[in-house]
Motif scaffolding. Structure first.
Motif, PDB file in Angstrom:
ATOM      1  N   ASN A  68       5.662   7.538   7.882  1.00  0.00           N
ATOM      2  CA  ASN A  68       4.291   7.199   7.479  1.00  0.00           C
ATOM      3  C   ASN A  68       4.159   5.701   7.232  1.00  0.00           C
ATOM      4  O   ASN A  68       5.090   5.060   6.733  1.00  0.00           O
ATOM      5  CB  ASN A  68       3.895   7.959   6.212  1.00  0.00           C
ATOM      6  N   ILE A  69       2.981   5.178   7.548  1.00  0.00           N
ATOM      7  CA  ILE A  69       2.705   3.751   7.375  1.00  0.00           C
ATOM      8  C   ILE A  69       1.760   3.579   6.191  1.00  0.00           C
ATOM      9  O   ILE A  69       0.743   4.265   6.090  1.00  0.00           O
ATOM     10  CB  ILE A  69       2.067   3.154   8.638  1.00  0.00           C
ATOM     11  N   SER A  70       2.100   2.648   5.302  1.00  0.00           N
ATOM     12  CA  SER A  70       1.266   2.373   4.130  1.00  0.00           C
ATOM     13  C   SER A  70       0.885   0.900   4.116  1.00  0.00           C
ATOM     14  O   SER A  70       1.626   0.052   4.608  1.00  0.00           O
ATOM     15  CB  SER A  70       2.013   2.714   2.832  1.00  0.00           C
ATOM     16  N   LYS A  96      -2.540  -1.308  -5.244  1.00  0.00           N
ATOM     17  CA  LYS A  96      -2.935   0.007  -4.749  1.00  0.00           C
ATOM     18  C   LYS A  96      -2.205   0.301  -3.444  1.00  0.00           C
ATOM     19  O   LYS A  96      -2.017  -0.579  -2.608  1.00  0.00           O
ATOM     20  CB  LYS A  96      -4.442   0.069  -4.522  1.00  0.00           C
ATOM     21  N   ILE A  97      -1.805   1.556  -3.276  1.00  0.00           N
ATOM     22  CA  ILE A  97      -1.114   1.989  -2.068  1.00  0.00           C
ATOM     23  C   ILE A  97      -2.059   2.846  -1.223  1.00  0.00           C
ATOM     24  O   ILE A  97      -2.566   3.868  -1.692  1.00  0.00           O
ATOM     25  CB  ILE A  97       0.154   2.794  -2.404  1.00  0.00           C
ATOM     26  N   TYR A  98      -2.293   2.419   0.015  1.00  0.00           N
ATOM     27  CA  TYR A  98      -3.070   3.212   0.964  1.00  0.00           C
ATOM     28  C   TYR A  98      -2.060   3.869   1.903  1.00  0.00           C
ATOM     29  O   TYR A  98      -1.482   3.220   2.768  1.00  0.00           O
ATOM     30  CB  TYR A  98      -4.042   2.315   1.722  1.00  0.00           C
ATOM     31  N   TYR A  99      -1.871   5.167   1.713  1.00  0.00           N
ATOM     32  CA  TYR A  99      -0.714   5.868   2.284  1.00  0.00           C
ATOM     33  C   TYR A  99      -1.068   6.632   3.550  1.00  0.00           C
ATOM     34  O   TYR A  99      -2.198   7.099   3.715  1.00  0.00           O
ATOM     35  CB  TYR A  99      -0.161   6.833   1.227  1.00  0.00           C
ATOM     36  N   ASP A 100      -0.090   6.727   4.446  1.00  0.00           N
ATOM     37  CA  ASP A 100      -0.190   7.536   5.668  1.00  0.00           C
ATOM     38  C   ASP A 100      -1.415   7.144   6.481  1.00  0.00           C
ATOM     39  O   ASP A 100      -2.298   7.962   6.756  1.00  0.00           O
ATOM     40  CB  ASP A 100      -0.230   9.029   5.311  1.00  0.00           C
ATOM     41  N   LEU A 101      -1.451   5.885   6.906  1.00  0.00           N
ATOM     42  CA  LEU A 101      -2.591   5.364   7.659  1.00  0.00           C
ATOM     43  C   LEU A 101      -2.355   5.462   9.162  1.00  0.00           C
ATOM     44  O   LEU A 101      -1.227   5.335   9.641  1.00  0.00           O
ATOM     45  CB  LEU A 101      -2.841   3.902   7.285  1.00  0.00           C
ATOM     46  N   GLU A 102      -3.451   5.668   9.897  1.00  0.00           N
ATOM     47  CA  GLU A 102      -3.401   5.605  11.352  1.00  0.00           C
ATOM     48  C   GLU A 102      -3.493   4.146  11.796  1.00  0.00           C
ATOM     49  O   GLU A 102      -3.948   3.281  11.047  1.00  0.00           O
ATOM     50  CB  GLU A 102      -4.559   6.409  11.955  1.00  0.00           C
TER      51      GLU A 102
END
Length: 264
Positions: free
Chosen positions: A221-223, A229-235
């Motif tokens: 997963n890419i964050s 702040k962590i923006y997790y599991d991004l496309e």
């Protein structure tokens, strides 16, 4: 048989209820952004203090008076992250921004790199310096000074690379360092599923305005980490959009020396 509740008892119950509501709403206020938190807190505090005095609620008045007497200490605790970031920024010169073409090229190389590493489950930690320098926070590191390319990033983070465990630093469109150690976040609310890379990314973003990209070795997963702040599991499309929005904002809001111009 005891009679109905008298006025004094009702007043005390109302007093206790107001204190409970204040504590609950105060905890909700703390979850908002710093400027909003401060404004809401001050408005709520003075409104409640004034109303409590008029209504004769002794417990509520005592609580708010106690809070007011320790207001500076309380505010310092609430906004310690924002205060620490402001102090660290004092005396630091802003980082010059890239032109639009350079920024777009860097973004595409980054998106391509993290996409490839995500498919192969190769862990990565990439720091993009924005307006505030981070040299005073980064430990160790190997000097590189190279153009940002997906091939270079992939080679650095290969498991047999001697510097694959550290972070790479991208400064003004150039890959300047690799194998760097970042300060770990001490936030107790971080999910236990996040490893050292996420904690390091979060720790740096709590101190400066850098963007940090993380590829999980376990899940792929890419964050994207920014401003604590962590923006997790991004496309990849979402990563590209967030990078462009943040870096273009930095470019457009950087002071340009007299006689120079930023490309449109």
């Amino acid at each position: 048989m005891p009679g109905l509740l008298d006025n004094s008892t009702l007043l005390d119950l109302g007093d206790i209820l107001i204190v409970a509501v204040l504590v609950y709403h105060f905890s909700l206020v703390l979850k908002k952004d710093a400027a909003v938190r401060l404004l809401i807190f001050l408005l709520l505090f003075f409104s409640c203090f004034y109303m409590a005095q008029l209504s004769g609620f002794s417990s509520t008045t005592w609580l708010l008076r106690t809070i007011f007497s320790s207001a500076l200490i309380i505010l310092a605790i609430i906004f310690q992250g924002d205060i620490r970031r402001a102090i660290l920024s004092l005396g630091r010169r802003p980082v010059p921004a890239n032109t639009q073409d350079e920024t777009s090229e860097t973004i595409e190389e980054l998106v391509r790199a993290v996409g490839e590493m995500s498919k192969k489950r190769i862990g990565a930690l990439i720091v993009i310096v924005r307006r505030l320098p981070i040299d005073h926070l980064v430990e160790v590191g190997t000097e590189i000074d190279a153009k940002v390319t997906s091939e270079l990033l992939n080679s650095i983070f290969l498991p047999y690379s001697p510097i694959h465990d550290g972070a790479v630093i991208i400064h003004n469109g150039k890959l300047t360092k690799a194998g760097c150690l970042l300060p770990l976040s001490k936030n107790p609310d971080i999910a236990k599923s996040f490893g050292t890379r996420h904690r390091a990314a979060l720790g740096l973003s709590e101190l400066v305005d850098a963007l940090v990209m993380v590829v999980s070795e376990e899940t792929g997963n890419i964050s994207l980490v920014h401003d604590g702040k962590i923006y997790y599991d991004l496309e990849q499309t979402e990563i590209r959009r967030m990078l462009r929005k943040s870096l273009d904002f930095m470019r457009l809001n950087t002071t340009v020396p007299a006689g120079e111009a930023v490309k449109p």
